[in-house]
Design an enzyme around this catalytic site. Structure first.
Site, PDB file in Angstrom:
ATOM      1  N   HIS A 167      48.841  51.338  33.916  1.00  0.00           N
ATOM      2  CA  HIS A 167      48.694  49.908  33.629  1.00  0.00           C
ATOM      3  C   HIS A 167      49.451  49.532  32.353  1.00  0.00           C
ATOM      4  CE1 HIS A 167      46.290  46.291  32.256  1.00  0.00           C
ATOM      5  NE2 HIS A 167      46.600  45.942  33.476  1.00  0.00           N
TER       6      HIS A 167
ATOM      7  N   ASP B  50      47.578  44.281  37.042  1.00  0.00           N
ATOM      8  CA  ASP B  50      46.122  44.233  36.945  1.00  0.00           C
ATOM      9  C   ASP B  50      45.464  44.579  38.280  1.00  0.00           C
ATOM     10  OD1 ASP B  50      46.491  43.500  34.326  1.00  0.00           O
ATOM     11  OD2 ASP B  50      45.594  41.510  34.504  1.00  0.00           O
TER      12      ASP B  50
END
EC number: 3.1.1.4
Length: 126
Positions: free
Chosen positions: A54, A100
């Site tokens: 991420h 996300d």
């Protein structure tokens, strides 16, 4: 720190609630070397690796002109635990939304080890 949470963080938190309803988003805010405050060393487990990916995804999104992933809001939907980034996003928002979304899905598939919450970053993440 008690700075207000960036809007995007609020959206990410809601995405996590969509895919991992059994846990508080807070459980992911300070986990391993990469979830939350960290960002160095070797990930301690699969969940921490989700956060490393991420972080790297945000770094890629930052290459889009004027794109600040931490503050970029986006359009998405959560339906029965399934996340979809909708078509109303520009290039930056679409990239951040996908970062996300993929992380929230990754979190759902990774075991959670309580021993890796709030670890000593100095000792374990060099």
């Amino acid at each position: 720190s008690n700075r207000p949470m960036p809007l995007n963080r609020w959206q990410f938190k809601n995405m996590i609630s969509c895919t991992v309803p059994s846990r508080s988003w807070w459980d992911f805010a300070d986990y391993g070397c990469y979830c939350g405050r960290g960002g160095s060393g070797t990930p301690v487990d699969d969940l921490d690796r989700c956060c490393q990916v991420h972080d790297n995804c945000y770094n890629e999104a930052e290459k889009i002109s004027g794109c600040n992933p931490r503050f970029r809001t986006y359009s998405y939907e959560c339906t029965a635990g399934t996340l979809t980034c909708t078509g109303r996003n520009n290039a930056c928002a679409a990239s951040v939304c996908d970062c996300d979304r993929l992380a929230a899905i990754c979190f759902a598939g990774a075991p959670y080890n309580d021993n890796n919450y709030n670890i000593d970053l100095q000792a374990r993440c060099n």
